[in-house]
Design a protein around this motif. Structure first.
Motif, short mmCIF file in Angstrom:
data_model
loop_
_atom_site.label_atom_id
_atom_site.label_comp_id
_atom_site.label_asym_id
_atom_site.label_seq_id
_atom_site.Cartn_x
_atom_site.Cartn_y
_atom_site.Cartn_z
N VAL A 194 -8.29 5.13 14.72
CA VAL A 194 -8.17 4.08 13.83
C VAL A 194 -6.99 4.60 12.93
O VAL A 194 -5.95 3.85 12.53
N ASP A 195 -6.84 5.73 12.62
CA ASP A 195 -5.87 6.21 11.70
C ASP A 195 -4.37 6.36 12.33
O ASP A 195 -3.52 6.21 11.94
N ALA A 196 -4.51 6.90 13.46
CA ALA A 196 -3.39 6.98 14.40
C ALA A 196 -2.68 5.72 14.62
O ALA A 196 -1.45 5.75 14.81
N ALA A 197 -3.50 4.55 14.88
CA ALA A 197 -2.95 3.42 15.11
C ALA A 197 -2.59 2.48 13.99
O ALA A 197 -1.72 1.68 13.96
N TYR A 198 -2.89 2.85 12.69
CA TYR A 198 -2.70 2.11 11.69
C TYR A 198 -1.37 1.70 11.37
O TYR A 198 -0.40 2.59 11.30
N GLU A 199 -1.04 0.67 11.41
CA GLU A 199 0.30 -0.01 11.07
C GLU A 199 1.24 0.12 12.28
O GLU A 199 2.49 0.17 12.05
N ARG A 200 0.74 0.81 13.55
CA ARG A 200 1.77 1.19 14.38
C ARG A 200 1.27 0.66 15.69
O ARG A 200 2.18 0.30 16.62
N ARG A 201 -0.22 0.26 15.95
CA ARG A 201 -0.30 -0.53 17.24
C ARG A 201 -1.55 -1.52 16.77
O ARG A 201 -2.29 -1.44 15.65
#
Length: 259
Positions: A194-201
């Motif tokens: 969730v942190d890695a995808a936040y506002e990116r995917r």
């Protein structure tokens, strides 16, 4: 009685070699019929080239979609072809809005929560098939399979690379949250994604419990941080009603009668 059409003559050997050399398998397959039609109908040479290139593009696009469907890991092959929108508790306007996939282009999330059997996973999988048809990439996980995937990366220290690879997908699905308690490692894997995808995917989550209750199945601190990022740009959808599966079973539609 049907009459079989004569088979188109093979293409010249030199052209066959060129198609193979250029890796144009779909144009090569279509070439005999296209060239025979072109001769019979006196096509302009440019039209022959256009049709052959179009055959190659369509063939490659279809192969890419087949490959993406296979690699996505979706569970049941359920599409909107078998979806009964009028029976869903999801408002029709909401269904239509999500089906545009505009939320994916804006890197927004979609969270569907509600009782078991109310169509959450079916609707989400149908959305994902539609996304693949729109040339998007999809990755499908449960919390358990996500934990296993990231857990393997612990062994060789490749967690960052593994999460980066998952985040190449346009839609990342975490299905069926809330069925079982979540251990620390599983909760950590969920948070990391969730942190890695936040506002990116775009993340798409289906859950038997509302995200506000995630702290009942996973450590509170980690649940708070996860839900904060998940819900910041999320479309929240809640389903209701009785289980469709149970209703079909009680109506005798769950199996084909034995004879």
């Amino acid at each position: 009685m049907s009459v079989s059409l004569p088979k188109a003559p093979p293409i010249p050997a030199e052209l066959e070699v060129l198609f193979t050399r250029m890796r144009f398998p779909y144009a090569r397959k279509a070439a005999p019929d296209v060239l025979a039609t072109a001769r019979a109908q006196r096509w302009d040479p440019a039209e022959v080239v256009r049709v052959l290139l179009a055959e190659e593009v369509v063939g490659r696009d279809n192969a890419t979609r087949r490959s993406r469907r296979k690699s996505a890991g979706m569970p049941n092959g359920k599409t909107f072809g078998s979806w009964k929108s009028e029976l869903s508790s999801i408002p029709q306007a909401t269904q239509n809005a999500l089906r545009t996939l505009e939320w994916v282009s804006r890197r927004e999330n979609c969270v569907i929560s509600g009782p078991s059997g109310t169509g959450k996973s079916h609707f989400m999988e149908a959305l994902c098939h539609q996304a693949i048809d729109a040339d998007l990439r999809v990755s499908w996980f449960t919390l358990e399979t996500l934990a296993v995937t990231i857990g393997r990366a612990h062994v060789d220290g490749s967690i960052a690379r593994t999460i980066a690879k998952i985040c190449r997908s346009d839609i990342i699905v975490i299905d069926d949250i809330g069925l079982l308690p979540v251990g620390h490692e599983t909760a950590e894997a969920f948070y990391r994604l969730v942190d890695a995808a936040y506002e990116r995917r775009s993340l798409a989550v289906t859950s038997n419990i509302h995200p506000s209750g995630f702290d009942t199945i996973m450590p509170k601190t980690m649940a708070t941080a996860t839900v904060d990022r998940l819900m910041h740009h999320a479309h929240m959808v809640e389903t209701s009603g009785e289980s469709h599966r149970l209703a079909e079973a009680l109506a005798g539609k769950g199996v084909v009668p034995l004879t």
